[in-house]
Design a protein around this motif. Structure first.
Motif, PDB file in Angstrom:
ATOM      1  N   GLY A 383      78.011 -37.924  66.980  1.00  0.00           N
ATOM      2  CA  GLY A 383      78.510 -38.709  67.057  1.00  0.00           C
ATOM      3  C   GLY A 383      78.738 -38.879  68.513  1.00  0.00           C
ATOM      4  O   GLY A 383      79.839 -39.980  68.853  1.00  0.00           O
ATOM      5  N   TYR A 573      73.276 -41.940  64.540  1.00  0.00           N
ATOM      6  CA  TYR A 573      73.777 -42.215  65.549  1.00  0.00           C
ATOM      7  C   TYR A 573      74.928 -43.101  65.599  1.00  0.00           C
ATOM      8  O   TYR A 573      76.029 -42.922  66.153  1.00  0.00           O
ATOM      9  CB  TYR A 573      73.100 -41.385  66.650  1.00  0.00           C
ATOM     10  CG  TYR A 573      73.862 -41.475  68.437  1.00  0.00           C
ATOM     11  CD1 TYR A 573      74.916 -40.615  68.095  1.00  0.00           C
ATOM     12  CD2 TYR A 573      73.536 -42.394  69.166  1.00  0.00           C
ATOM     13  CE1 TYR A 573      75.476 -40.589  69.413  1.00  0.00           C
ATOM     14  CE2 TYR A 573      73.712 -41.844  69.934  1.00  0.00           C
ATOM     15  CZ  TYR A 573      75.171 -41.124  70.264  1.00  0.00           C
ATOM     16  OH  TYR A 573      75.790 -41.475  71.412  1.00  0.00           O
ATOM     17  N   ARG A 576      78.466 -43.287  63.630  1.00  0.00           N
ATOM     18  CA  ARG A 576      79.171 -42.717  64.599  1.00  0.00           C
ATOM     19  C   ARG A 576      79.897 -42.371  65.256  1.00  0.00           C
ATOM     20  O   ARG A 576      80.783 -42.618  65.426  1.00  0.00           O
ATOM     21  CB  ARG A 576      78.040 -41.304  63.963  1.00  0.00           C
ATOM     22  CG  ARG A 576      77.652 -41.106  62.823  1.00  0.00           C
ATOM     23  CD  ARG A 576      77.265 -38.859  62.884  1.00  0.00           C
ATOM     24  NE  ARG A 576      77.021 -38.221  61.778  1.00  0.00           N
ATOM     25  CZ  ARG A 576      75.475 -38.716  61.648  1.00  0.00           C
ATOM     26  NH1 ARG A 576      74.603 -38.867  62.832  1.00  0.00           N
ATOM     27  NH2 ARG A 576      74.951 -38.145  60.804  1.00  0.00           N
ATOM     28  N   GLN A 579      83.114 -44.230  65.739  1.00  0.00           N
ATOM     29  CA  GLN A 579      83.813 -43.546  65.414  1.00  0.00           C
ATOM     30  C   GLN A 579      84.881 -43.421  66.714  1.00  0.00           C
ATOM     31  O   GLN A 579      85.962 -42.796  67.310  1.00  0.00           O
ATOM     32  CB  GLN A 579      83.996 -42.938  64.224  1.00  0.00           C
ATOM     33  CG  GLN A 579      83.835 -43.673  62.943  1.00  0.00           C
ATOM     34  CD  GLN A 579      83.602 -42.660  61.756  1.00  0.00           C
ATOM     35  OE1 GLN A 579      83.614 -41.237  61.891  1.00  0.00           O
ATOM     36  NE2 GLN A 579      83.376 -42.877  60.856  1.00  0.00           N
TER      37      GLN A 579
END
Length: 641
Positions: A383, A573, A576, A579
């Motif tokens: 990510g 993706y 992720r 974050q």
């Protein structure tokens, strides 16, 4: 197997514009084009770096404890901050350019009729005694020395240097104060803080990255071209005996030009992967970048840290480059400004570096710049936030040369190959309509002619009209090994904000610059970010070291990754990545308040060699979750029985 795409997932460092991560250094160079919020945020970060503003409990305060808002900082400190960043008069913390120390030869003549004598300590007598000296003991410690002939002494003296400008780190920002930098040369202290900035900018903990790859799938390529020339490095090593001192145990080792990579491995990453430093004069960053992308594209590494650190603002470098006639001098600036006979205060040292304008030489600078590369598959898996991609770097020499410092034909090859590569990858329309160039733009009279001719002829060959050209050295000077790193990171800022920086140190383009197909402006140019697809980074170095790279914009990379990995994988993706961005922005917020959390692990987590487990298929190394598996090598299978 398809080649892995090297994507940029982190970047950072420091130069005369300030901190590079999150585009703060770029924003300083285009501050006039930033909105109020971005301008004030960047100014506040610089004010903290420069120790003009302090942070208490997360809030900005003046030195006398008064609370400050971002607007207050802008109003009270903007003028000082602007004057204490970018290219400017060399500050005394580096070198007193009005009274630089040197030793002047003083000849003293004596004769039989008129001998000269002096009293000295017995311990200070030279060994052996000169033949024309006679020594008379006065007591247990002192002697009278009489000269009977000619003798030459070295006498401390001071002189003004002809070169008085440089691209220095923001006034008051001292990298060695940020960690336990005992006896570290400035270039190595800059390495530690610069690579920390790049790693923190990723938004993913380094240990998580290490756990996702094999121990030998991390590569580091970093160095400098001038080595470490201050008192704690080669400078002290070479000068100690001449100054009557001693060489220390650290000066030689810490002076090596490969030491930035060694420091990163040993004290920042704890890496056992591939390491090295390729030196290519002023194109060194791109030489190391080529090694990084080759390691990733071939599958030998999945992560690569690439960068350089250079601290050349010292008398030796100024004398050396000055003797070549390469640097902008005070008199040279006065002449091109039409101020012959005027006082030095009337010379605008802020505009010493003038790419493609009326100029008289380049301006030395200090800087450290690093990028973190991953292969595209790992970036999606973790990510990581993708800021761009570097598909290739092209390097060519000049062939036979009469002058080692003169430009040659190699740069025609590198630029043309980079453009041809982009055309194959993105199509000719993208290159003609949505590309721009970060020129080497060294600010010498020779460069403005030769490089502009190269760019103009390549543009003509590919039917590119009004090709936008910029040159970051106008703002931050020429940082030698790190110079093309300054260019790459500025290009990432252009992709983010859609701004191509104007060369604002020039009034107009010089008459001898080739620009039939080029567009060189002295004001910032605004584009929609989606209308900037690719930037060409051009770099030239003494000795025939030419390199050109193509850097793809993040929106182009995303389009490529959607096609390669599929919409479902890319959607996962993106979730992720949120974050990652949150964690990265948290670092930026604390860095703006002076909390840089420098990574320096001296003597920590040492590997016990006896605990290494060696097998026929792999090696297990303490501290690494994945083993190092011996890869199957079939390259020469057809040559074996």
């Amino acid at each position: 197997m398809k080649s892995r795409l090297p994507v940029i997932v982190g970047f950072g460092g420091y130069n005369a514009a300030g901190r590079s991560s999150f585009h703060h250094g770029f924003r300083r160079t285009v501050l006039e084009s930033m909105d109020t919020a971005a301008r004030q945020e960047t100014l506040a970060g610089l004010a903290v770096m420069m120790k003009r503003v302090r942070v208490v409990d997360g809030a900005y305060q003046s030195e006398d404890g008064q609370p400050l808002s971002l607007a207050d900082i802008d109003q009270r400190f903007a003028e000082e901050i602007l004057a204490s960043t970018l290219v400017r008069r060399i500050e005394k913390q580096h070198l007193d350019v009005d009274a630089a120390h040197w030793q002047k030869s003083l000849g003293v003549a004596a004769s039989a009729e008129a001998p000269l004598s002096f009293v000295s300590s017995r311990k200070q007598l030279p060994e052996p005694l000169p033949a024309n000296w006679s020594v008379e003991p006065l007591n247990a410690t002192d002697v009278r020395v009489t000269l009977h002939d000619h003798c030459e002494f070295k006498v401390d003296s001071y002189r003004a240097l002809p070169v008085k400008s440089a691209g220095q780190l923001p006034t008051g920002f001292e990298p060695s104060e940020l960690y336990n930098a005992r006896f570290h040369p400035r270039g190595l202290a800059m390495t530690v803080v610069g690579v920390t900035d790049a790693l923190r900018s990723i938004g993913i903990d380094w240990q998580r990255i290490v756990q996702s790859v094999a121990p030998d799938e991390v590569a580091v390529f970093a160095g400098s071209i001038m080595s470490q020339l201050d008192e704690n490095g080669f400078g002290g090593l070479m000068q100690s005996r001449l100054k009557g001192g001693r060489v220390t145990a650290k000066q030689l080792a810490l002076g090596l030009n490969t030491m930035p990579a060694d420091f990163i491995n040993a004290y920042v990453l704890g890496s056992v992967g591939t390491t090295g430093s390729v030196t290519g004069a002023c194109a060194t960053f791109l030489y190391n970048l080529q090694k990084g992308i080759e390691q990733i594209a071939s599958g030998k590494a999945r992560v690569a840290i690439v960068g350089n650190s250079e601290a050349p603002i010292n008398q030796e470098c100024i004398d050396g480059y000055g003797a070549m006639g390469a640097l902008a001098t005070e008199d040279g600036l006065r002449q091109i400004e039409g101020k012959t006979g005027s006082t030095s205060e009337e010379v605008d040292f802020r505009r010493a570096s003038r790419p493609f304008g009326e100029n008289c030489g380049f301006t030395l600078a200090e800087a450290c710049q690093f990028v973190v590369l991953m292969d595209d598959e790992l970036a999606l898996e973790l990510g990581a936030d993708i800021h761009g991609a570097v598909p290739d770097v092209f390097i060519n020499a000049d062939g036979f040369k009469k002058s080692i410092s003169a430009p040659g034909p190699g740069n025609y090859l590198t630029v043309a190959k980079a453009v041809a590569s982009a055309v194959q990858l993105l199509g000719v329309e993208a290159v003609r309509e949505r590309s721009f160039v970060h020129a080497h733009g060294s600010s010498t009279p020779a460069n403005r002619v030769t490089e502009s001719e190269i760019l103009d002829r390549v543009a003509s060959a590919f039917a590119i009209e009004q090709w936008p050209v910029t040159a970051v050295k106008a703002f931050v000077g020429h940082s030698l090994a790190t110079a093309s790193g300054d260019q790459v990171i500025s290009a990432l800022g252009s992709f983010k904000y859609g701004i191509i920086p104007g060369i604002k140190t020039i009034d107009q383009v010089a008459d001898d610059v080739h620009q039939q197909h080029l567009s060189i402006a002295n004001v910032d140019r605004q584009r929609a970010p989606e209308n900037l697809d690719v930037c060409f980074i051009n770099s030239k170095g003494f000795g025939g070291n030419n390199a050109s790279a193509l850097v793809l914009a993040p929106h182009v990379v995303e389009r490529m990754l959607r096609k390669r990995h599929g919409e479902a994988a890319f959607t996962t993706y993106l979730a992720r990545r949120e974050q990652t961005r949150t964690a990265a922005q948290a670092y930026d917020a604390q860095a703006l308040r002076g909390q840089l959390d420098i990574i320096y692990n001296f003597g920590n987590d040492l590997i016990d060699d006896t605990a290494i487990e060696i097998g026929t298929e792999q090696i297990s190394i303490p501290g690494f979750s994945q083993p190092l598996v011996f890869k199957q090598d079939d390259r020469y299978a057809d040559m074996l029985d």
